[in-house]
Design a protein around this motif. Structure first.
Motif, short mmCIF file in Angstrom:
data_model
loop_
_atom_site.label_atom_id
_atom_site.label_comp_id
_atom_site.label_asym_id
_atom_site.label_seq_id
_atom_site.Cartn_x
_atom_site.Cartn_y
_atom_site.Cartn_z
N PRO A 97 0.83 -1.21 0.00
CA PRO A 97 0.00 0.00 0.00
C PRO A 97 0.87 1.26 0.00
O PRO A 97 1.92 1.29 0.63
N LEU A 102 -2.72 0.60 -4.14
CA LEU A 102 -2.38 -0.75 -3.69
C LEU A 102 -1.86 -1.54 -4.89
O LEU A 102 -2.54 -1.65 -5.91
N SER A 165 4.86 2.44 -5.75
CA SER A 165 4.34 1.20 -5.18
C SER A 165 4.77 -0.01 -6.01
O SER A 165 4.99 -1.09 -5.47
#
Length: 197
Positions: A97, A102, A165
């Motif tokens: 996250p 995500l 991410s």
């Protein structure tokens, strides 16, 4: 010692890369592409691989050659440092996250390179960095390291968060996959007896 150094010179770029798979996540990175340097620092920090990259390229044209060729050299260094891959965990995944974003990454240190990249950016650039180069880096890295990698962003809005991410998820999965598993007792984690591809 699981470490390697690679030098690569073409008419477009000149790159020197060193990796230490059993490091502390230290990074010394200079590619001339600020956002990309930041991503490589994240890759080092969260994989605990010490990474050194010194790259010069034809940035007067664009960033593509520098980013892609760095991926090639870094992948080659990882492959060399892994050797015959004896004793490693081999498989791993991570769910990462970052604020509203995500991303998940799954990896097989298989010797068979393949990339599945399911991530979309709503913007073409992050500062001066072309977002399409995120995939280009991963493609070059995976193909030259001999990894099967799946990266998928499940949701997200901010392009910086999405890119970061992806790098962090890969780093976390890579950290687990290349760890030496004492239960393997030095065996190659394959019923074939080889992870050469």
């Amino acid at each position: 010692m699981r470490a390697a150094t690679i030098s690569r010179k073409t008419k477009e770029t000149e790159i020197a890369v060193s990796v230490d798979l059993d490091g502390t996540g230290a990074a010394t990175v200079s590619t001339g592409v600020g956002f990309f340097d930041h991503m490589l620092e994240q890759l080092a920090r969260h994989s605990l691989i010490d990474i050194s990259v010194a790259a010069t390229g034809d940035l007067h044209i664009d960033q593509h050659h520098t980013v892609e060729d760095t991926g090639i050299a870094l992948g080659q260094a990882l492959r060399q440092a892994l050797g015959d891959r004896a004793g490693i965990a081999r498989y791993a995944n991570a769910l990462l996250p970052m604020d509203e974003t995500l991303t998940r990454a799954a990896i097989d240190v298989s010797g068979r390179p393949f990339l599945v990249f399911k991530t979309e950016f709503r913007r073409a650039k992050i500062g001066e960095f072309d977002t399409e180069l995120v995939r280009e880096f991963f493609q070059a890295f995976v193909m030259n390291a001999g990894l099967t990698v799946h990266i998928e962003t499940l949701y997200g809005e901010n392009a910086h968060h999405i890119a970061e991410s992806c790098f962090k998820a890969l780093a976390r999965a890579l950290r687990l996959a290349i760890e030496v598993d004492p239960r393997q007792k030095g065996a190659i984690p394959s019923t074939k007896g080889s992870l050469a591809g």
